[in-house]
Design an enzyme around this catalytic site. Structure first.
Site, PDB file in Angstrom:
ATOM      1  N   GLU A   1      -3.965   2.665  -7.029  1.00 16.31           N
ATOM      2  CA  GLU A   1      -4.258   3.746  -6.077  1.00 16.31           C
ATOM      3  C   GLU A   1      -3.253   4.870  -6.267  1.00 16.31           C
ATOM      4  O   GLU A   1      -2.187   4.865  -5.634  1.00 16.31           O
ATOM      5  CB  GLU A   1      -4.150   3.226  -4.642  1.00 16.31           C
ATOM      6  CG  GLU A   1      -5.133   2.137  -4.310  1.00 16.31           C
ATOM      7  CD  GLU A   1      -5.441   2.095  -2.821  1.00 16.31           C
ATOM      8  OE1 GLU A   1      -6.622   2.159  -2.480  1.00 16.31           O
ATOM      9  OE2 GLU A   1      -4.506   2.041  -2.008  1.00 16.31           O
TER      10      GLU A   1
ATOM     11  N   HIS B   1       0.854  -1.191   0.000  1.00 17.23           N
ATOM     12  CA  HIS B   1       0.000   0.000   0.000  1.00 17.23           C
ATOM     13  C   HIS B   1       0.893   1.245   0.000  1.00 17.23           C
ATOM     14  O   HIS B   1       1.966   1.250   0.610  1.00 17.23           O
ATOM     15  CB  HIS B   1      -0.912  -0.003   1.234  1.00 17.23           C
ATOM     16  CG  HIS B   1      -1.948   1.078   1.203  1.00 17.23           C
ATOM     17  ND1 HIS B   1      -1.662   2.376   1.537  1.00 17.23           N
ATOM     18  CD2 HIS B   1      -3.253   1.055   0.851  1.00 17.23           C
ATOM     19  CE1 HIS B   1      -2.760   3.112   1.400  1.00 17.23           C
ATOM     20  NE2 HIS B   1      -3.736   2.334   0.982  1.00 17.23           N
TER      21      HIS B   1
END
Ligand code: PGA
Length: 255
Positions: free
Chosen positions: A171, A99
């Site tokens: 993302e 992430h």
């Protein structure tokens, strides 16, 4: 033609106390769609995972439970880390890997992402590989296009036979925790660039089976349009996944 089942995952990050976790599960009980139409997952802090798996089984909630990070070694002297074998042992479904918040704040690299992806696959877990690289400069129609670095380096060690189990979460760094998501054009372009990168690294057939999620300021207001994009097969939702009603509305948009 692709038969990719959409996958919508809430990323709770370092939020919620234990009572709130239980309340959330109760709130979504009986309200999730048929998993053949949409697969639903929640990524939460490690301390909650075992109980979340048990409760969702007991309450018959078709939700998969994910870790937000995982170590690459199955066991050993790695104080403070979570083993992929231990996650598999308690029936966790997979883990987010790389992430952007981990790449930025905890100095994760494509090298460590690669080790973690192979470790999850080795243990039968699904890695949700987060890609924050700027895809706007790449042209997916260019025959000589080089794959995105985060894919070329991060997934270099993955066995082609297992690659279709990977999920990619696109993302963009600037959209995480922001006030709005990028335009649909940017998201769709990135989806194409990612699928082309996967086809270069593996094969077109494998790339066509891999699900690509979008994440970063996804909300009930924009989820339907984003989910309607050809190369986007689901969402990784941060803030909007903390509220059961908002989360359920976005899950239903994936049908
Ligand atoms: P956000 O976070 O939806 O709150 O922008 C997304 C993520 O970081 O996965």
């Amino acid at each position: 033609m692709s038969e990719r089942v959409p996958l919508v995952i809430g990323n709770w990050k370092t939020n919620k106390k234990v009572a709130e976790v239980y309340d959330f599960l109760q709130e979504i009980q009986g309200k999730l769609p048929d998993p053949k139409k949409v697969e639903v997952g929640i990524a939460a802090q490690d301390i909650y995972l075992h109980e979340m798996v048990k409760r969702s089984k007991e309450l018959d909630i078709p939700v998969s439970v994910f870790a937000e990070n995982v170590h690459w070694a199955d066991e050993g002297s790695y104080t403070g880390e979570t083993s992929p074998a231990a996650l598999a042992d308690i029936d966790v479904s997979g883990s987010i890997v790389g992430h952007y918040e981990r790449r930025k704040m905890f100095k994760e690299t494509n090298g460590s992402v690669g080790l973690k992806v192979t470790a999850t696959l080795r243990n039968g877990l699904v890695p949700i590989v987060a890609i924050a690289e700027d895809a706007t400069h790449y042209n997916p129609d260019d025959e000589d296009m080089a794959p995105l670095t985060e894919i070329a380096v991060g997934l270099a060690g993955v066995d082609k036979a297992k690659a279709e189990n990977i999920v990619i979460a696109y993302e963009p760094a600037w959209a995480i925790g922001a006030s709005e998501a990028p335009s649909l054009e940017i998201i769709e372009h990135a989806g194409k660039v990612i699928r082309k990168s996967l086809a270069i690294l593996f094969t077109q057939e494998v790339a066509d089976k891999i699900r690509i999620q979008y994440g970063g300021s996804a909300t009930p207001e924009n989820s339907k349009e984003i989910l309607g994009l050809e190369d986007i097969d689901g969402l990784l939702i941060g803030r909007a996944s903390l509220e059961p009603a908002a989360f359920l509305s976005m899950v239903n948009d994936a049908i």
